[in-house]
Design a protein around this motif. Structure first.
Motif, PDB file in Angstrom:
ATOM      1  N   LEU A   1       0.851  -1.146   0.177  1.00  0.00           N
ATOM      2  CA  LEU A   1      -0.061  -0.102  -0.055  1.00  0.00           C
ATOM      3  C   LEU A   1       0.909   1.199   0.061  1.00  0.00           C
ATOM      4  CD1 LEU A   1      -2.949  -0.961   2.410  1.00  0.00           C
ATOM      5  CD2 LEU A   1      -3.195  -0.452   0.042  1.00  0.00           C
ATOM      6  N   ARG A   2       1.890   1.323   0.918  1.00  0.00           N
ATOM      7  CA  ARG A   2       2.670   2.452   0.997  1.00  0.00           C
ATOM      8  C   ARG A   2       3.415   2.720  -0.377  1.00  0.00           C
ATOM      9  NH1 ARG A   2       2.436   6.296   4.481  1.00  0.00           N
ATOM     10  NH2 ARG A   2       2.839   4.848   6.148  1.00  0.00           N
ATOM     11  N   ARG A   3       3.806   1.644  -1.251  1.00  0.00           N
ATOM     12  CA  ARG A   3       4.502   2.286  -2.489  1.00  0.00           C
ATOM     13  C   ARG A   3       3.485   2.590  -3.381  1.00  0.00           C
ATOM     14  NH1 ARG A   3       6.797  -3.236  -4.807  1.00  0.00           N
ATOM     15  NH2 ARG A   3       7.055  -3.591  -2.369  1.00  0.00           N
ATOM     16  N   LEU A   4       2.267   2.095  -3.377  1.00  0.00           N
ATOM     17  CA  LEU A   4       1.328   2.681  -4.527  1.00  0.00           C
ATOM     18  C   LEU A   4       0.765   3.976  -4.038  1.00  0.00           C
ATOM     19  CD1 LEU A   4      -1.256  -0.328  -4.356  1.00  0.00           C
ATOM     20  CD2 LEU A   4       0.459   0.171  -5.979  1.00  0.00           C
ATOM     21  N   LEU A   5       0.628   4.359  -2.695  1.00  0.00           N
ATOM     22  CA  LEU A   5       0.207   5.717  -2.403  1.00  0.00           C
ATOM     23  C   LEU A   5       1.496   6.516  -2.496  1.00  0.00           C
ATOM     24  CD1 LEU A   5      -1.834   5.372   0.934  1.00  0.00           C
ATOM     25  CD2 LEU A   5      -2.508   5.857  -1.423  1.00  0.00           C
ATOM     26  N   ASP A   6       2.750   6.295  -2.257  1.00  0.00           N
ATOM     27  CA  ASP A   6       4.039   7.205  -2.440  1.00  0.00           C
ATOM     28  C   ASP A   6       4.190   7.463  -3.943  1.00  0.00           C
ATOM     29  OD1 ASP A   6       4.360   7.358   0.309  1.00  0.00           O
ATOM     30  OD2 ASP A   6       6.178   5.831   0.178  1.00  0.00           O
ATOM     31  N   ALA A   7       3.702   6.697  -4.819  1.00  0.00           N
ATOM     32  CA  ALA A   7       3.801   6.852  -6.273  1.00  0.00           C
ATOM     33  C   ALA A   7       2.787   7.738  -6.910  1.00  0.00           C
ATOM     34  CB  ALA A   7       3.716   5.627  -7.056  1.00  0.00           C
ATOM     35  N   GLY A   8       1.831   8.078  -5.892  1.00  0.00           N
ATOM     36  CA  GLY A   8       0.649   8.977  -6.293  1.00  0.00           C
ATOM     37  C   GLY A   8      -0.714   8.494  -6.764  1.00  0.00           C
ATOM     38  N   ALA A   9      -0.632   6.882  -6.564  1.00  0.00           N
ATOM     39  CA  ALA A   9      -1.647   6.342  -6.962  1.00  0.00           C
ATOM     40  C   ALA A   9      -3.031   6.690  -6.149  1.00  0.00           C
ATOM     41  CB  ALA A   9      -1.552   4.655  -7.026  1.00  0.00           C
ATOM     42  N   GLN A  10      -4.184   6.613  -6.741  1.00  0.00           N
ATOM     43  CA  GLN A  10      -5.418   6.872  -5.819  1.00  0.00           C
ATOM     44  C   GLN A  10      -5.915   5.262  -5.493  1.00  0.00           C
ATOM     45  OE1 GLN A  10      -8.354  10.292  -6.768  1.00  0.00           O
ATOM     46  NE2 GLN A  10      -7.163   9.730  -8.886  1.00  0.00           N
ATOM     47  N   VAL A  11      -6.068   5.148  -4.343  1.00  0.00           N
ATOM     48  CA  VAL A  11      -6.395   3.569  -3.898  1.00  0.00           C
ATOM     49  C   VAL A  11      -7.660   3.548  -2.971  1.00  0.00           C
ATOM     50  CG1 VAL A  11      -5.569   1.878  -2.069  1.00  0.00           C
ATOM     51  CG2 VAL A  11      -3.888   3.057  -3.668  1.00  0.00           C
TER      52      VAL A  11
END
Length: 352
Positions: free
Chosen positions: A280-290
């Protein structure tokens, strides 16, 4: 347990000794929940007894299904799912599933539910595809009024069926584009050719429906790239394997494509060793909306609130959990007034 009695999720505190806010009161949207998979286990047991049907052992026990991310593992998962679906043999059962899904979401602070259904499986019991979808839509309207949870329906095709079947479902969804809000593609990602389903998604998009196919769970970035290219998603069911390819993840984030991440099911299906290992952290740090989702809580024994608790266990602060909730609301197809109300509730939760 009787209809109308929402279960209390296990192991989720109302607050904690560190003063962190109650996740139950955090307004959120639930965008990845399957129709049969949303069923309460007690409801499944009751309906099976009424029909004198025998169920596999795992469905009798309060534990999560655990398989490997292989064809054999998927077959085991699908066998349990099919056994549960077999009890849904008419209008009464279908309506009960919708109502209880709304009740359970309301108990966990979800103000918007987008429930995914493939009417193909239920059509033989109620006179066809159109009646099957109409039952779900009608009960969604009634359940929304009864629970206060805003409800939209996603019609989903299956990769296990011919792409022409997907076009039929897309046209059915398009004819009901008031309450149907999206068109999906589910089941084993390793089956079917993604590009062959593109015509069905064009039909849905032309009707104003969101494109919400599954992808990037069992298969990695190459498959996910095909989903993005051919199906032009607004959201991707799962999409978590985008974390394996920073360039693809950046492309998804830049395009504003939402990811419906379901840590509990990722762990149960062997994609990651545990829910805490889902990136999750990697996705959010890349700017993805989750948008966090429960997928099939009947089999994975993990509802929506547990996904937020997983994020908290990964070290997410309350401000970051509020961001996840706000992303889920913005990614939904909820009416503007519902979106505004829920986002204001997230701000209030964080300010409390």
């Amino acid at each position: 347990m009787t209809a109308g009695t929402a279960p209390v999720p296990h192991g989720i505190p109302h607050g904690d000794r560190e003063g962190r806010r109650d996740l139950r009161t955090l307004p959120k949207a639930h965008l990845h929940l399957h129709f049969t998979g949303s069923m309460r286990r007690a409801t499944l047991m009751e309906m099976a007894r009424e029909r004198s049907m025998r169920l596999p052992r795992i469905l009798h026990e309060s534990e999560a299904l655990q398989v490997e991310a292989t064809h054999r593992g998927w077959f085991r998962f699908q066998r349990q799912y099919d056994a549960a679906r077999a009890v849904v043999d008419g209008e009464r059962a279908m309506r009960r599933i919708v109502r209880e899904a709304a009740e359970d979401d309301a108990a966990e602070g979800s103000g918007r539910l987008e429930l995914q259904v493939d009417p193909t499986s239920y059509a033989p019991h109620v006179g066809g595809l159109s009646p099957a979808l109409e039952i779900v839509l009608d009960e969604a309207r009634a359940s929304e009024e009864a629970t206060g949870v805003s409800i939209g329906i996603i019609v989903a095709a299956s990769r296990m069926r011919h792409p022409l079947d997907a076009r039929i479902l897309a046209r059915l969804a398009a004819r009901n584009a008031d309450r149907v809000v999206g068109f999906g593609l589910s089941n084993d990602e390793r089956r079917g050719i993604t590009a062959d389903f593109a015509p069905a998604f064009r039909i849905a998009r032309d009707a104003g429906l969101a494109s919400v196919p599954h992808g990037g769970e069992l298969l990695g970035p190459d498959h996910l790239s095909e989903v993005v290219e051919h199906l032009r998603p607004d959201r991707i069911g799962h999409g978590v394997r985008a974390a394996d390819d920073p360039a693809l993840l950046a492309r998804i984030a830049d395009a504003g494509i939402g990811l419906e991440v379901c840590p509990g099911s990722n762990a149960s299906l062997g994609v990651y060793p545990s829910a805490r290992d889902v990136p999750l952290r990697r996705l959010l740090d890349a700017g993805a909306q989750v948008a966090l989702g429960a997928d099939d809580p009947l089999l994975f024994d993990s509802r929506l609130l547990a996904q937020y608790e997983t994020a908290r266990q990964q070290g997410f602060s309350d401000a970051e959990l509020a961001r996840l909730a706000a992303d889920s609301i913005r990614l939904s197809r909820a009416p503007e007034d519902v979106t505004a109300r829920l986002l204001a509730g997230v701000e209030d939760w964080l300010a409390a």
